[in-house]
Design a protein around this motif. Structure first.
Motif, PDB file in Angstrom:
ATOM      1  N   TRP A 214      15.714   5.944  -6.842  1.00  8.72           N
ATOM      2  CA  TRP A 214      15.220   5.912  -5.462  1.00  8.72           C
ATOM      3  C   TRP A 214      13.775   6.413  -5.376  1.00  8.72           C
ATOM      4  N   THR A 215      13.459   7.419  -6.148  1.00  7.94           N
ATOM      5  CA  THR A 215      12.089   7.942  -6.161  1.00  7.94           C
ATOM      6  C   THR A 215      11.112   6.872  -6.625  1.00  7.94           C
ATOM      7  N   ILE A 216      11.450   6.189  -7.701  1.00  9.25           N
ATOM      8  CA  ILE A 216      10.561   5.135  -8.209  1.00  9.25           C
ATOM      9  C   ILE A 216      10.435   4.004  -7.193  1.00  9.25           C
ATOM     10  N   LEU A 217      11.567   3.617  -6.578  1.00 13.28           N
ATOM     11  CA  LEU A 217      11.545   2.547  -5.587  1.00 13.28           C
ATOM     12  C   LEU A 217      10.686   2.927  -4.384  1.00 13.28           C
ATOM     13  N   MET A 218      10.870   4.129  -3.855  1.00 11.99           N
ATOM     14  CA  MET A 218      10.152   4.544  -2.650  1.00 11.99           C
ATOM     15  C   MET A 218       8.651   4.662  -2.899  1.00 11.99           C
ATOM     16  N   LEU A 219       8.260   5.253  -4.019  1.00  9.84           N
ATOM     17  CA  LEU A 219       6.825   5.390  -4.294  1.00  9.84           C
ATOM     18  C   LEU A 219       6.175   4.030  -4.513  1.00  9.84           C
ATOM     19  N   THR A 220       6.883   3.125  -5.195  1.00  8.23           N
ATOM     20  CA  THR A 220       6.329   1.781  -5.396  1.00  8.23           C
ATOM     21  C   THR A 220       6.230   1.040  -4.067  1.00  8.23           C
ATOM     22  N   LEU A 221       7.271   1.137  -3.244  1.00 11.43           N
ATOM     23  CA  LEU A 221       7.238   0.502  -1.927  1.00 11.43           C
ATOM     24  C   LEU A 221       6.126   1.082  -1.059  1.00 11.43           C
ATOM     25  N   THR A 222       5.915   2.394  -1.149  1.00 10.74           N
ATOM     26  CA  THR A 222       4.812   3.007  -0.409  1.00 10.74           C
ATOM     27  C   THR A 222       3.479   2.418  -0.849  1.00 10.74           C
ATOM     28  N   GLY A 223       3.326   2.205  -2.148  1.00 11.60           N
ATOM     29  CA  GLY A 223       2.102   1.578  -2.638  1.00 11.60           C
ATOM     30  C   GLY A 223       1.925   0.174  -2.093  1.00 11.60           C
ATOM     31  N   VAL A 224       3.023  -0.568  -1.986  1.00 11.62           N
ATOM     32  CA  VAL A 224       2.951  -1.926  -1.436  1.00 11.62           C
ATOM     33  C   VAL A 224       2.536  -1.891   0.037  1.00 11.62           C
ATOM     34  N   LEU A 225       3.169  -1.017   0.811  1.00 12.77           N
ATOM     35  CA  LEU A 225       2.879  -0.951   2.246  1.00 12.77           C
ATOM     36  C   LEU A 225       1.454  -0.471   2.513  1.00 12.77           C
ATOM     37  N   VAL A 226       1.033   0.567   1.827  1.00 10.86           N
ATOM     38  CA  VAL A 226      -0.343   1.042   2.011  1.00 10.86           C
ATOM     39  C   VAL A 226      -1.325  -0.010   1.512  1.00 10.86           C
ATOM     40  N   GLY A 227      -0.985  -0.694   0.423  1.00 19.24           N
ATOM     41  CA  GLY A 227      -1.846  -1.762  -0.069  1.00 19.24           C
ATOM     42  C   GLY A 227      -2.033  -2.862   0.955  1.00 19.24           C
ATOM     43  N   LEU A 228      -0.948  -3.222   1.661  1.00 18.16           N
ATOM     44  CA  LEU A 228      -1.054  -4.229   2.723  1.00 18.16           C
ATOM     45  C   LEU A 228      -1.992  -3.775   3.834  1.00 18.16           C
ATOM     46  N   VAL A 229      -1.893  -2.506   4.211  1.00 21.85           N
ATOM     47  CA  VAL A 229      -2.762  -1.985   5.262  1.00 21.85           C
ATOM     48  C   VAL A 229      -4.218  -2.011   4.803  1.00 21.85           C
ATOM     49  N   VAL A 230      -4.467  -1.526   3.597  1.00 19.39           N
ATOM     50  CA  VAL A 230      -5.841  -1.502   3.081  1.00 19.39           C
ATOM     51  C   VAL A 230      -6.388  -2.924   2.956  1.00 19.39           C
ATOM     52  N   TRP A 231      -5.550  -3.856   2.616  1.00 19.56           N
ATOM     53  CA  TRP A 231      -5.989  -5.247   2.443  1.00 19.56           C
ATOM     54  C   TRP A 231      -6.263  -5.919   3.778  1.00 19.56           C
ATOM     55  N   LYS A 232      -5.358  -5.749   4.740  1.00 16.20           N
ATOM     56  CA  LYS A 232      -5.418  -6.560   5.958  1.00 16.20           C
ATOM     57  C   LYS A 232      -6.001  -5.843   7.173  1.00 16.20           C
ATOM     58  N   ALA A 233      -5.971  -4.531   7.213  1.00 15.23           N
ATOM     59  CA  ALA A 233      -6.440  -3.823   8.409  1.00 15.23           C
ATOM     60  C   ALA A 233      -7.952  -3.959   8.555  1.00 15.23           C
ATOM     61  N   PRO A 234      -8.448  -3.993   9.798  1.00 17.00           N
ATOM     62  CA  PRO A 234      -9.903  -4.035  10.001  1.00 17.00           C
ATOM     63  C   PRO A 234     -10.589  -2.844   9.333  1.00 17.00           C
ATOM     64  N   GLY A 235     -11.623  -3.140   8.570  1.00 19.70           N
ATOM     65  CA  GLY A 235     -12.321  -2.077   7.866  1.00 19.70           C
ATOM     66  C   GLY A 235     -11.620  -1.577   6.632  1.00 19.70           C
ATOM     67  N   HIS A 236     -10.492  -2.175   6.277  1.00 22.48           N
ATOM     68  CA  HIS A 236      -9.756  -1.840   5.052  1.00 22.48           C
ATOM     69  C   HIS A 236      -9.406  -0.355   4.970  1.00 22.48           C
ATOM     70  N   ALA A 237      -9.054   0.239   6.119  1.00 22.16           N
ATOM     71  CA  ALA A 237      -8.631   1.647   6.180  1.00 22.16           C
ATOM     72  C   ALA A 237      -9.692   2.591   5.638  1.00 22.16           C
ATOM     73  N   GLY A 238     -10.943   2.252   5.833  1.00 21.66           N
ATOM     74  CA  GLY A 238     -12.027   3.143   5.450  1.00 21.66           C
ATOM     75  C   GLY A 238     -12.519   2.915   4.035  1.00 21.66           C
ATOM     76  N   PRO A 239     -13.572   3.633   3.652  1.00 17.47           N
ATOM     77  CA  PRO A 239     -14.137   3.475   2.306  1.00 17.47           C
ATOM     78  C   PRO A 239     -13.223   4.044   1.238  1.00 17.47           C
ATOM     79  N   ASP A 240     -13.557   3.788  -0.010  1.00 19.28           N
ATOM     80  CA  ASP A 240     -12.809   4.308  -1.144  1.00 19.28           C
ATOM     81  C   ASP A 240     -12.749   5.835  -1.038  1.00 19.28           C
TER      82      ASP A 240
END
Length: 433
Positions: A72-98
Motif C-alpha cells: 500500500w505504501t508503494i502504491l500510494m506514493l506512486t499514485l501521489t506522484g502520478v496525481l501531482v505530475g498531472l497537476v504540474v503538467w496541466k495546471a496553469p503555470g505548471h504549479a510554479g517554478p522548479d
C-alpha cells in the motif's frame, strides 16, 4: 603628535529615527495579511489531513488492506506522484517554478493563475506521504495573493512590502510564534539596503506584526505545539557541551552528504524531461524507501518527531540510524523530482533520529542534547539558515540551558557547512554557494 593616518575614521552616523506616523499605516495591512496567510495555511493543512485520513485509513480499511503495509505504501506514493505530475503538467503555470531552484521565501511573487495549481500540488503531496513540508508552497502562494491584493487596494505601497509581510506572516503561522519570522527577516535584511530608512526594528515593525497576527490566528484555531515534552534538562556539564558540539557537527556532515548529491539526483530526474515521468518515478522510489523505513519515515515528519521523542530508549542505535538515513534519502528524492514542498520539517525528523541514535550509542548523551544538536546541525546543512536552525532546535527542547549549549554548538557546525554548496540550484542546475 598624531598624524592623519593615526586617527581612526569617524563612525558611520546612526540611521535616522522613524516617527510613529510613518509606521502606523503598516498596522492594518500587517494584521490583514497575517490573519489571511494563517487561514490559507490552515485551510490547506485541513484539506491535506482529511485526504490523508481517507487514503491511509478509510480506503485500506474498506479494502481489507494494511494501511501502512509495504504494497500500500508503494502504491500510494506512486499514485501521489502520478496525481501531482498531472497537476504540474496541466495546471496553469505548471504549479510554479522548479522547487529545487527556490529558497525559503526569497522568490519573486508568482502570477495569480499559478497559485491554485501550486496549492493543489502541495495538498496532494502532504496527504500522499512524500517527505516534504508545506512551507515553500504556502509562502509562495501567500506572497502572490498579498502582492496582488495589495496592488489592487493600496497601489502606492511598494511591492516588496507585501512580500515581506506575507513571508513573515506565513512563518509566524507555520511555527505558531512570530519569533521565527523575526529571525528570518532580520537575517534576510543583513547586508541589504533597508526598505525603511531607519533602524532594524523600524524595518521589522510591519513583518513582526504580520507574523504575530498569523501566529495568534493559528494558535487560536489549531493550538499547535512544537515542544516534544522531554524530561527537564538540568545544569549542563562539560560532557554535555562536548556531546552537543560533536552531534551537531556530525549531523551537519551527514546533511552535507545529501546536499552534495542533490544536483546529481536532480539531473537524473531532469533527463526524463516530463513531469508525468519524473514525479511518478520519484513517487515509486519514495514508496520503496517508505516500505523500507516504515510509517515513521512518511509525510512531513512533524507528528512523527513527537512519536520518536516520546520513547528515546525504545529503539536501538541501528534502528534510529535507519530512520535517519531513509528519511534523508526520501527528502533528497522528493526535493529532486519535482514535488512541491519545503524541507524544514523532514530535516527536523532526520536530526531528531540522528540525535537519538547518538544517545543510543552513548547513553551519557542526554536525549534533549542529542535531539537539539542533531536538529541544529541538520537544518544548518539543509537550509543554511542559521537563526531558523537555532530557533527550531531550541523550541523543540524548551530549556535555557539547552539554548546556551546550542549557541556554542552552532559555531563549529557552521564551519562544517559555510562556503560549501547549498541545497538550492540555479536555473542551469548548478548549486548555489
Amino acid at each position: 603628535m598624531s598624524t592623519p593616518a593615526d586617527v581612526a575614521p569617524p563612525a558611520p552616523p546612526a540611521p535616522p529615527a522613524v516617527s510613529a506616523r510613518t509606521l502606523l499605516p503598516l498596522v492594518a495591512p500587517a494584521l490583514v495579511v497575517g490573519v489571511g496567510c494563517s487561514l490559507l495555511f490552515l485551510a490547506v493543512s485541513e484539506v491535506a489531513e482529511q485526504l490523508q485520513e481517507v487514503l491511509w485509513a478509510d480506503l485500506p480499511d474498506a479494502l481489507g488492506i494494511g494501511g501502512y503495509s509495504a504494497p500500500w505504501t508503494i502504491l500510494m506514493l506512486t499514485l501521489t506522484g502520478v496525481l501531482v505530475g498531472l497537476v504540474v503538467w496541466k495546471a496553469p503555470g505548471h504549479a510554479g517554478p522548479d522547487p529545487a531552484t527556490l529558497g525559503l521565501g526569497d522568490e519573486e511573487p508568482l502570477r495569480l493563475r499559478v497559485v491554485p495549481g501550486l496549492l493543489v500540488a502541495n495538498a496532494l503531496m502532504l496527504a500522499g506521504g512524500p517527505s516534504l513540508g508545506p512551507e515553500g508552497p504556502i509562502i509562495a502562494a501567500n506572497v502572490a495573493l498579498a502582492f496582488w491584493l495589495g496592488a489592487k487596494t493600496v497601489p502606492k505601497a511598494p511591492g516588496r512590502m507585501w512580500v515581506s509581510l506575507a513571508t513573515a506572516a506565513t512563518l509566524g503561522a507555520l511555527f505558531g510564534t512570530p519569533v521565527a519570522a523575526a529571525l528570518v527577516v532580520s537575517e534576510a535584511l543583513a547586508g541589504r539596503p533597508m526598505p525603511v530608512k531607519g533602524s532594524l526594528w523600524d524595518n521589522l515593525f510591519g513583518p513582526l506584526l504580520a507574523a504575530a497576527a498569523g501566529a495568534l490566528t493559528t494558535t487560536l484555531v489549531a493550538s499547535p505545539s512544537f515542544g516534544l515534552g522531554l524530561p527537564a534538562f538540568g545544569r549542563p556539564g562539560w560532557a554535555d557541551l562536548l556531546a552537543a558540539v560533536l552531534v551537531a557537527c556530525a549531523a551537519a556532515a551527514l546533511g552535507m552528504v545529501a546536499v552534495r548529491l542533490f544536483p546529481y539526483v536532480h539531473r537524473v530526474f531532469r533527463k526524463l524531461r516530463h513531469p508525468m515521468l519524473m514525479l511518478p518515478l520519484g513517487g515509486l522510489v519514495l514508496g520503496l524507501l517508505g516500505a523500507l523505513g516504515g510509517r515513521l519515515t512518511l509525510f512531513k515528519g512533524l507528528h512523527e518527531v513527537g512519536e520518536l521523542a516520546a520513547d528515546p530508549d525504545g529503539r536501538s542505535a541501528g534502528q534510529f540510524a535507519v530512520l535517519a538515513v531513509v528519511k534523508l534519502a526520501a527528502l533528497l528524492i522528493a526535493a529532486s523530482c519535482g514535488f512541491r514542498g519545503g524541507r524544514i520539517f523532514p530535516a527536523v525528523f532526520v536530526g531528531t533520529a540522528f540525535g537519538l541514535c547518538a544517545h543510543a550509542l552513548v547513553p551519557g548523551v542526554d536525549p534533549s542534547v542529542g535531539i537539539a544538536a542533531g536538529v541544529l546541525g541538520m537544518l544548518l546543512a539543509i537550509t543554511r539558515q542559521g537563526w531558523i536552525s537555532l530557533f527550531t532546535a531550541a523550541v523543540l527542547v524548551s530549556s535555557p540551558a539547552i539554548l546556551a549549549l546550542m549557541c556554542i554548538a552552532s559555531l563549529p557546525a557552521w564551519l562544517v557547512v559555510t562556503g560549501r554548496p547549498q541545497m538550492q540550484l540555479t536555473e542551469n542546475g548548478a548549486p548555489l554557494r
